[in-house]
Structure formats: C-alpha cells, structure tokens
Design an enzyme around this catalytic site. Structure first.
Site, mmCIF file in Angstrom:
data_model
loop_
_atom_site.group_PDB
_atom_site.id
_atom_site.type_symbol
_atom_site.label_atom_id
_atom_site.label_comp_id
_atom_site.label_asym_id
_atom_site.label_seq_id
_atom_site.Cartn_x
_atom_site.Cartn_y
_atom_site.Cartn_z
ATOM 1 N N SER A 173 0.770 -1.172 -0.050
ATOM 2 C CA SER A 173 0.005 -0.061 0.093
ATOM 3 C C SER A 173 0.757 1.303 -0.132
ATOM 4 O O SER A 173 1.750 1.586 -0.924
ATOM 5 C CB SER A 173 -0.885 -0.046 0.993
ATOM 6 N N ASP A 225 -2.196 6.194 -4.237
ATOM 7 C CA ASP A 225 -0.929 5.432 -3.484
ATOM 8 C C ASP A 225 -0.633 4.246 -4.507
ATOM 9 O O ASP A 225 -0.977 3.806 -5.557
ATOM 10 C CB ASP A 225 -1.303 4.909 -2.024
ATOM 11 N N ASP A 272 -1.181 1.199 -4.615
ATOM 12 C CA ASP A 272 -1.950 -0.001 -4.894
ATOM 13 C C ASP A 272 -3.443 0.721 -5.344
ATOM 14 O O ASP A 272 -4.538 0.084 -5.483
ATOM 15 C CB ASP A 272 -2.213 -1.007 -3.977
ATOM 16 N N ASP A 276 -5.805 2.538 -3.827
ATOM 17 C CA ASP A 276 -7.036 2.443 -2.908
ATOM 18 C C ASP A 276 -7.136 3.668 -2.085
ATOM 19 O O ASP A 276 -8.050 4.076 -1.507
ATOM 20 C CB ASP A 276 -6.927 0.965 -1.844
#
Length: 472
Positions: free
Chosen positions: A112, A256, A258, A260
């Site tokens: 993340s 970010d 990833d 999300d």
C-alpha cells in the site's frame, strides 16, 4: 522487527532473516497458510465440496513485486489451486475480479502506502472483500503450525494469465449510474496525475482519457521507483502542487501504489484534503440517492455534517476497512470509507476504490459551476492533529485508556464516549480519539477542531493528561 503478521495479512521489508523480514521463505509460508485455509473450507462463504479452488492474484509495481508474485503463485499451484494471474494491477481491480471470475479468493501483493523496501500479501474472500478478523486468526494459526498438505504431481494447479482486468475495471466504473462521462467530457477538464510510478500511473490516466479529460502525467512510469514517500500526504506532494498551478489545471489527482487511497490537489495548488475526498463524493451521491453513510472513528466530522444536511444517518465504525464495510452492510449505507482518502461505494463493490472516487468527483464537479478550491471552501471546515506517545513496555496502555474514560465520563463538556475502538471522546466543538498500537507500546492521539490551533491545543492537553496518569 520489520515483519508484521496481522489478521489482514503479512507485510515486511524485503531481505534479511527469516521470521524477521519478508523473505522468500516467509512469503511461501504465508501463501501456504492461505491456500490451506481455503482448502479446509474455512471461509464460510465457500461451497464445501471437492471442486478445484481458484485464486486471483495481482500486484502493484514494487521492485520486489515479480519475485514475490512468482513465489506466491507457485506455492498455490503446489497446493493444487488454480491461479488467475492479473499481473500488474490495483487492489480494487483484484477485488472486482474475484467475484467476476467466481474465484474462491484473491491475493494482492502490495504494501500500500509503505516505501519501496516493503511488500505484503493482502488476502480476500470469495466476494473480493478482506477476510474477517476470525478468518485472519485462523490463517496465522495455520502458518504458525505449518500444517500444510501439498498436492501430488497429477493434482498441481495451473496459471491462467488475464491482463484485461484494468480495462474491465474501468468499464465497470464508467457503467455506474451516477457516473456521467458525457457531462464530464463537455467540461474539458485538465487534470494532473501523480501515479507514484506504480499501477495508478496506468489506470488513472486511462480512466480520465475515457471520460474526455486532458491528462498531464507526473511519475506515471510503473517501475516501482517511488519518487517521493508514497503516502499521499501534503508533505510528500510538493511537485504535483506546483505542477497543477504551472499547467493551469482544474485539479490534481494523487493515488498510493495500490490505488485504494485518493487525494486531490485544488486548482490553486493547495491540498483539497484527504479527509474531504470522501466528503465530496458523499455529497454528490447523497444529492442523487438518499441513504446512510459510514466512516471510521478517526475520520472527520465533515461527513456527518454533510449526511445531516440531507437528513440521513451517519455512523462511525472502529478503524479498519473490514470494520467500515461491516457497519456499512449493517446500516445499508450507500457510501462510506475512511478519512485517508478511501472511498467505498457498494454500487460498485465493498472495497476502497480510487477509480470510483475519481469518476464520482469528476461527475460532481461537472454538475457545478465552481472551481475545486471553491468546492472545498463550501464544506464544513475542520482541522486534524495526529500525534502519538511512545510508552515504555512496562506501562499498561489499557489501564491508561480506562483512566481517560473515567476522567471524562462525568465531565460536563463531554457529549459522548465510545470504547468500541480505544476511546473516542466527543465534545460539542471537537473530539479526541485514543488508540493503542497492536505492535508497539504507543498510544495514537487524533484530534479534530474548527481551527488547526484548537486541534493542536486539544492534542497537547490530552498528551499532558496521559503523561500525568502514566508517570512519564
């Protein structure tokens, strides 16, 4: 120690010693535990028959991604589980793919917002949602006992490559009833995108182009070399703030690694505010569809205020995406999420999704005759202070939280106290949320008030009170 095992997965830094970092051995061990968990039928949403299991896997653009990806995939094959390999992907894309593929689970390989030396395995159930705490505990138990039973040579799994899911995900977002790409295209928006050199640098520009938005790319090469700390906070985003102004853009988008978490930069180069990503999207959704909202206890009061404006009900959950989703389902919330820029829109799926957030925000803006900075100024103004106190291991953190609860329980200034997740004390004009860390002797202290000075002053007062109680 830089290997953190929790109910939501395993994360750590690459290299080092087994059990202390995320080494190849640890990746194989944890993938084995997850695969064994699925084979044992412990996910109650799975049919309990002997059919061959299927797991969707995708990764962000981290340098260690291909290595961890291959280790995890081949471990599942060794357990007799088929793998649908999405390759370079995003967390919400994998979440969308799992139910579409009628898979038994999913794994996203991403740490993340952590820096490039980190990686992690995030685990999903057959609905494409994160596992419950109870299920996470079972996987940790399996990993600890190494109770793995691998398949014989005639029963190994197979890999099926499918690199179309980022496009499928975009189509799914564009087909949402409240997303109006035509209205957006007519406004001829110009937007700067910071993809932090991960998969967001591919998928967000593609989405924008399909909505008729001119896209200026910044750090959109998915090579895993993050040009700044990948957490989308103000102190890391000087480059895009400057470029938005230089390009005379309508606003900026930051995600970010990833994809999300979503943050916007206003047209004047100032932060729109991560807390206000959800507020703006909820404002639009509530204006079109009545319903309830949910965020976590450490998120801004602004969502509550916007929800009340539409005469709907707002509730706060314990911190953590699983907890937000659980309360959203319980209250039939039409939108929810977290103040860190995470939008959860059940019309799409129960997971934080920056693509959904971008599409809803653009449609909202297309319907308004104002700039992004004017939109931000139209919302209730709150300011947060985020602090922590490091304690000695000998100090009983739970006892401190109990003492703080007792101190404010009968205080006339207190509106309400919640102990669902640490201690949340609501006052008339502000609030404080105290939470202990699960991995180190720390108390996290979040406060919010109507000016930054008031938020900081409240935090300092609470810190002094905790120090007095603990004898620090």
């Amino acid at each position: 120690m830089t290997l953190i095992k929790s109910i939501s997965g395993i994360r750590g830094t690459i290299g080092g010693k087994v059990g202390e970092n995320l080494t190849p051995v640890d990746a194989v061990k944890f993938a084995s535990a997850y695969g064994t968990f699925l084979k044992q039928g412990r996910d109650s949403s799975l049919p309990r028959n002997d059919k061959k299991l299927k797991v969707v896997i995708g990764r962000d653009a981290r340098i260690s991604g291909p290595m961890i990806h291959n280790l995890v995939m081949n471990t599942l094959l060794g357990l007799g589980i088929d793998v649908i390999d999405l390759g370079l992907s995003t967390t919400p894309t994998v979440e969308v793919a799992v139910p579409m593929e009628k898979a038994d689970g999913g794994i996203i390989l991403t740490a993340s917002h952590n820096p490039k030396q980190w990686n992690a395995l995030k685990l999903l159930n057959s609905k494409g949602e994160f596992l419950s705490g109870k299920e996470g505990e079972l996987i940790l138990e399996i990993a600890e006992s190494e109770a793995f039973d691998f398949s014989d040579v005639d029963s190994l799994g197979e890999i099926m490559v499918n690199d179309a899911y980022m496009d499928i995900h975009i189509d799914e977002v564009l087909n949402l009833p409240l997303v109006d790409a035509e209205a957006v295209a007519k406004r001829k928006f110009k937007v700067v995108v910071d993809g932090v050199n991960s998969s967001g640098g591919i998928i967000i520009p593609k989405l924008l182009e399909q909505m008729g938005v001119e896209c200026v790319k910044l750090y959109c090469e998915p090579n895993g070399h993050f040009p700044h700390n990948p957490e989308p906070l103000k102190e890391h985003l000087g480059d895009i703030c400057k470029l938005v102004v230089e390009e005379n853009a309508d606003f900026g988008i930051v995600v970010d690694p990833d994809v999300d978490r979503l943050a916007f930069i206003s047209n004047d180069g100032e932060m729109f505010g991560e807390e206000y990503t959800l507020v703006a999207c909820a404002d639009y959704v509530l204006s079109k569809t009545p319903g309830n909202t949910v965020s976590n206890m450490s998120s801004s009061r602004a969502l509550r205020d916007i929800t009340n404006k539409y005469n709907e009900s707002y509730q706060a959950s314990a911190v953590g995406e699983v907890n937000v989703v659980e309360l959203m389902k319980k209250t039939n919330a039409i939108i929810g999420g977290e103040g860190n820029g995470g939008i959860i829109y059940p019309e799409s799926h129960y997971g934080r999704d920056s693509l959904v957030g971008v599409a809803l925000f653009l449609t909202h803006l297309a319907n308004l005759d104002m700039t992004v900075s004017e939109l931000r100024a139209s919302y209730p103004q709150y300011y947060m202070s985020k602090n922590k106190i490091e304690l000695t291991p000998q100090i009983d953190v739970d006892a401190i939280l109990v003492s703080m609860t007792e101190k404010y329980k009968n205080d006339s200034s207190t509106n309400s106290i919640s102990t669902i997740d640490g201690v949340k004390i609501d006052f008339a004009e502000n609030w404080v949320h105290l939470r202990k860390s699960n991995t180190e002797p720390i108390i996290r202290i979040y406060t919010e008030a109507q000016t930054q000075q008031l938020a900081d002053d409240l935090a300092n007062r609470i810190i002094d009170e905790i120090k007095a109680i603990s004898g620090l």
